[in-house]
Design a protein around this motif. Structure first.
Motif: not given
Length: 419
Positions: A86-103
């Motif tokens: 099934g679906p597995v999220s791939h957005d970044e959740t480490n605040s030190n590595r977040v580079t964009g908006g809502r993913d």
């Protein structure tokens, strides 16, 4: 720099050989057709959820299984993994590595989820890969389909969201947990407060699942596959330090005679196991204290001193033989030492002191050395070991230098264990 490269090479070789070791434990697999096959699973130090396993049947046939072959596998009393597609999220959740908006990106994957707890209200799972850790749940009272507990961190100027520095935290998993509790008629004030305080981490989510399923501590032990082995243990020890000190001239040739000092050594340390269930690969940090003596003759004079060495040694170890009551391990690390030199004497043969201006050595206050260790754990509490520290320079000047090589022998006692 040469010493650093040597340590990195040995560390790479050590970990490569370690992970190649087999560690078959009793268990079973469930095929895609629903057949249960008993045997043994090669239980590894999985930093992330495994993509495949090695399975050995009673007739010693070994097979590799992936999600294309099995729905489920269990290592008795240790871990359980269940197939999920099934679906597995791939957005970044480490605040030190977040580079964009809502993913909201995801990939449909076929993976093994680790079963954390099963119950009448909620089943809880985890999945970790190179991107991030994630948690999933299913409702056993409904269709038992698996869904990801959603947690996002991203840049957003929307001040209505919870702000953490320059990032926004979207904790939709709290709404999902609230809906599960509401459906089961469990959403009282205490449950609501517990949900609101729940962080997106295994201890908090397991506590929530235990509360919703109404389990006691005894019931948790029966429903959670992981054993109660602790990941962290303290130890103290005493032993003997045998250090040979050599003096060298500016060309690297020996000056005088090597001197070997044999004196007591004490230490305090801890072990941190990567996987408390397998208890094979572990990191250690220990602080040791030992006295070292030196004495020699130079051109009609005698020279001596005492050296107090306080050494901090981080290391990585692997239990090559790993039973409950006996373990044999190899270890690789680096000893970072601080020296206190005292009781320095530079005398003529008749005992009269020479001027300090003639003292032949300028000592370093600290240094480091690669360490090798072999040891055994006996009866779960006593640990015996032998350790070698590779050539450690303790002084440098224009004319003379000193180099030490140490061998340590001792016994440690496991003081206690903490989670």
């Amino acid at each position: 720099m040469k010493k650093t490269y040597l340590l990195l090479f040995h560390l790479f070789l050590f970990t490569t050989l370690s992970f190649a070791q087999s560690n078959f434990k009793p268990g079973y697999v469930v095929t895609l057709k629903g057949d249960t096959v008993k045997g043994e699973v090669d239980y590894k130090e999985w930093g992330s959820n495994p993509t495949s396993i090695r399975f050995r049947t009673p007739d010693n046939k070994i097979s590799n299984f992936t999600t294309a072959d099995i729905n489920y596998f269990s290592i008795d009393k240790l871990d359980i993994y269940q197939r999920y597609k099934g679906p597995v999220s791939h957005d970044e959740t480490n605040s030190n590595r977040v580079t964009g908006g809502r993913d909201t990106s995801f990939i449909v994957q076929d993976v093994f989820l680790k079963v954390l707890q099963t119950g009448k209200v909620i089943n809880l799972y985890s999945y970790s890969d190179a991107v991030k850790p994630r948690y999933f749940y299913s409702d056993p009272s409904a269709d038992n389909s698996v869904h990801e507990l959603v947690y996002r961190v991203y840049y957003n100027g929307n001040t209505s969201e919870i702000q953490k520095g320059n990032t926004t935290t979207e904790a939709r998993y709290l709404q999902q947990l609230t809906a599960i509790a509401l459906k089961a008629n469990l959403l009282d004030d205490q449950m609501q407060q517990m949900i609101e305080a729940a962080e997106y981490s295994q201890p908090y989510l397991l506590r929530m699942a235990t509360k919703m399923n109404g389990y006691t501590k005894e019931q948790v032990a029966l429903t959670q596959p992981s054993s109660n082995n602790d990941a962290f243990e303290l130890y103290a020890g005493a032993g003997v330090n045998i250090t040979t000190t050599k003096s060298l001239d500016q060309d690297g040739k020996a000056v005088g005679s090597p001197y070997t000092s044999v004196l007591p050594r004490v230490l305090l340390g801890f072990n941190a196991y990567i996987n408390p269930n397998t208890r094979r690969l572990f990191f250690s940090v220990e602080l040791s204290l030992t006295d070292i003596k030196y004495k020699d003759r130079y051109s009609g004079a005698t020279y001596s001193f005492n050296q107090l060495a306080a050494t901090l040694t981080p290391s990585i170890s692997y239990n090559i033989y790993n039973s409950d009551d006996f373990k044999f391990y190899l270890s690789l690390g680096v000893g970072i030492s601080h020296y206190s030199i005292f009781n320095k004497k530079f005398n003529k043969y008749d005992g009269s002191p020479l001027p300090e201006a003639y003292l032949p050595f300028f000592f370093s206050s600290y240094n480091n050395a690669i360490t090798y260790k072999a040891g055994a754990l006996l009866g779960k509490r006593f640990q015996v070991y032998v350790q070698h520290l590779y050539g450690n320079p303790i002084s440098r000047d224009s004319f003379y230098s000193m180099k030490q090589t140490s061998n340590n022998f001792g016994i440690n006692y496991i003081l206690g264990k903490q989670k």
